[in-house]
Design an enzyme around this catalytic site. Structure first.
Site, PDB file in Angstrom:
ATOM      1  N   CYS A  20      34.437  41.062  37.220  1.00 20.21           N
ATOM      2  CA  CYS A  20      34.192  41.983  36.101  1.00 20.21           C
ATOM      3  C   CYS A  20      32.697  42.203  35.918  1.00 20.21           C
ATOM      4  CB  CYS A  20      34.797  41.433  34.813  1.00 20.21           C
ATOM      5  SG  CYS A  20      36.609  41.417  34.784  1.00 20.21           S
TER       6      CYS A  20
ATOM      7  N   CYS B 135      43.318  34.739  34.587  1.00 20.07           N
ATOM      8  CA  CYS B 135      42.500  35.956  34.646  1.00 20.07           C
ATOM      9  C   CYS B 135      42.972  36.887  33.549  1.00 20.07           C
ATOM     10  CB  CYS B 135      42.630  36.625  36.010  1.00 20.07           C
ATOM     11  SG  CYS B 135      41.698  38.178  36.134  1.00 20.07           S
TER      12      CYS B 135
ATOM     13  N   GLU C  62      48.199  61.396  55.949  1.00 17.82           N
ATOM     14  CA  GLU C  62      47.892  60.005  55.625  1.00 17.82           C
ATOM     15  C   GLU C  62      47.702  59.235  56.929  1.00 17.82           C
ATOM     16  OE1 GLU C  62      47.239  56.353  54.489  1.00 17.82           O
ATOM     17  OE2 GLU C  62      47.314  57.969  52.991  1.00 17.82           O
TER      18      GLU C  62
ATOM     19  N   CYS D 228      37.597  57.628  43.082  1.00 17.83           N
ATOM     20  CA  CYS D 228      37.404  56.325  42.445  1.00 17.83           C
ATOM     21  C   CYS D 228      35.946  55.881  42.499  1.00 17.83           C
ATOM     22  CB  CYS D 228      38.303  55.271  43.083  1.00 17.83           C
ATOM     23  SG  CYS D 228      38.045  55.038  44.847  1.00 17.83           S
TER      24      CYS D 228
END
Length: 395
Positions: free
Chosen positions: A85, A159, A284, A354
Site C-alpha cells: 500500500c 491484510c 487476446e 490502469c
C-alpha cells in the site's frame, strides 16, 4: 557524488507524484518521499541513491502533519514495512484527490491535455476489497508481501485490504521458501489457491484449491481460470462495463473491436449493441483466456475470437471498424498498436487504462492521428494504493 544512502534530511514536502510518493528538494536534488503528504514537514531517511539528480526516501518522522493524515489501518504500512500500500496514512477522500492530481499531471505533461479530473469511489469502502493477492514465502516459510523496492519478504498475519477470510488458510501454514502463492476470491466467495515454485530452474504450478472461478458482471455469469485476468475490485468489472457500454454506442449491425479482450467482458457489451447482424472481433494473446471467452460467449455468434498480438491480428482484420475498445496491460498499448487501431478509421475509441502515464503517452500517439480526448472518468479501483483506473473516450 557521495551517496546519500542512510542520510536523514529535514524537508518540506511538495506535490504528489506518480508512483505513491511526493516530491521534496534538498541541496539541489529531488527526493521522492514515501509515507508523507503534500505540505508536511518531515524527516526523511534516504533508502535509495543511484547518483544523479534524484534519490528516494521514507518519512520516518512527521514534524508538521497534514490535516488529511490519518493512522494507517495496517501496522505494516510504515517505513520499512510492507510495500503493498502507498496511501494508508491519508484519508480516503484525500487519497482520491491525490490520484486525481496525478492523472491530471500525467495528461498535461505527456499529452498536452489540460483537464480537471475527479476520481470516483467504488462501492464497498477502502478496505476488504482486494479479491486477488499474490504472496511470497520468506526464508522462514511464512507468506507475506515484499517491502517497497526490495526482495525482502514482510510476513503477514492479516491484510486489511484483502477480502475477509481470503488469506486465512494460506497465512496459517508454512511454505517452501521462495514459493509464490496466488489467491483469488471469486464472485461466489470461493477461494482459489495456486502455488508457484521454481525447481531446477523450472516454474511448477500446483493448484491447491479451486481453479475455475465464477464471476458476475455485465448481466452475465462467467467461468474462467481463477488466476487469469479479471478485475481485482469486486465492483470494478460491472462499473467499467457500464461506462464502456455508455460510450461505445456501437451501431446496430456495425463492427467493433475488443482488444486485450480477456475473457470477453467488453465484447459481451459490444455484442449486445451491434446485434446479430453485427460483428465483434475479440483479440487476446492468452490462449486460455480465449478458450474461456469462447465458452462464455458461445451464445453470441456475432463475436469472433483471435489469439495473438493485437498489432499482428489487426493487420489482416476487416476494415473499417465503427468502434474500438481496448484495455491494455499496465505498460499501455504503444505506438504500433495505436497505428493499427487508427488504420481501421473508428468513429469512437474507448480506452480502459490502469496506468495514467501509459494512458497519456498513448493519447499523445492518438492525437497525432487526429483523435482527441472527449470524455474521461477515473475510478478508485485500488484503494490505499497509488493505482487508479481510467476510462477515456476518443473521437
Amino acid at each position: 557524488m557521495t551517496s546519500w544512502l542512510g542520510r536523514v534530511l529535514e524537508v518540506e514536502v511538495g506535490a504528489v507524484a506518480h508512483g505513491g510518493h511526493c516530491v521534496a528538494r534538498a541541496d539541489g536534488r529531488v527526493v521522492f518521499v514515501r509515507h508523507a503528504l503534500p505540505g508536511e514537514r518531515v524527516r526523511v531517511e534516504i533508502t535509495e541513491d543511484n547518483g544523479g539528480s534524484f534519490c528516494r526516501g521514507d518519512a520516518i518522522e512527521v514534524l508538521s502533519a497534514s490535516p488529511h493524515r490519518v493512522p494507517p489501518p495496517c501496522p505494516l504500512a510504515v517505513p520499512g514495512g510492507c510495500g503493498g500500500c502507498d496511501w494508508q496514512h491519508a484519508s480516503p477522500d484525500y487519497q482520491r484527490s491525490l490520484k486525481a492530481s496525478v492523472v491530471a499531471e500525467q495528461l498535461q505533461r505527456l499529452a498536452g491535455i489540460e483537464r480537471e479530473v475527479v476520481v470516483e469511489a467504488l462501492d464497498g469502502g477502502p478496505l476488504d476489497w482486494r479479491s486477488r493477492v499474490r504472496l511470497v514465502a520468506g526464508r522462514d516459510g511464512r507468506a507475506g508481501l515484499r517491502a517497497h523496492h526490495s526482495h525482502r519478504v514482510v510476513a503477514l498475519d492479516d491484510c486489511p485490504i484483502a477480502v475477509p477470510g481470503e488469506l486465512d488458510d494460506v497465512l496459517a501454514r508454512r511454505w517452501r521458501p521462495g514459493s509464490e502463492l496466488e489467491i483469488t476470491t471469486d464472485g461466489d466467495g470461493e477461494v482459489h489457491v495456486r502455488e508457484l515454485s521454481t525447481v531446477r530452474g523450472k516454474v511448477r504450478a500446483r493448484q491447491l484449491t479451486g481453479g475455475v472461478a465464477v464471476q458476475h458482471a455485465a448481466g452475465r455469469d462467467w467461468r474462467l481460470d481463477a488466476h487469469g485476468f479479471w478485475q481485482v475490485h469486486p465492483a470494478a468489472a460491472s462499473t467499467l462495463a457500464a461506462v464502456v457500454g455508455e460510450w461505445a454506442e456501437a451501431p446496430s449491425g456495425g463492427t467493433a473491436w475488443d482488444l486485450y479482450a480477456g475473457v470477453g467482458l467488453f465484447a459481451s457489451v459490444l455484442a449486445a449493441q451491434v446485434g446479430a447482424a453485427g460483428h465483434v472481433l475479440a483479440v487476446e494473446s492468452g490462449r486460455r483466456a480465449v478458450a474461456d471467452g469462447e465458452k462464455n460467449l458461445a451464445d453470441l455468434p456475432q463475436v469472433s475470437w483471435q489469439a495473438g498480438r493485437v498489432e499482428h491480428v489487426l493487420a489482416s482484420a476487416a476494415k473499417p471498424v465503427d468502434v474500438v475498445v481496448l484495455d491494455p496491460p499496465r505498460k499501455g498499448a504503444g505506438k504500433a498498436v495505436v497505428e493499427s487501431i487508427v488504420a481501421g478509421s473508428p468513429d469512437r475509441i474507448v480506452y480502459v487504462a490502469c496506468d495514467p502515464a501509459a494512458l497519456a503517452r498513448d493519447l499523445a500517439f492518438f492525437g497525432t492521428h487526429g483523435y482527441s480526448l472527449t470524455d474521461l472518468r477515473a475510478f478508485d479501483a485500488f484503494p490505499m494504493t497509488h493505482h487508479v483506473e481510467c476510462v477515456a473516450l476518443l473521437s
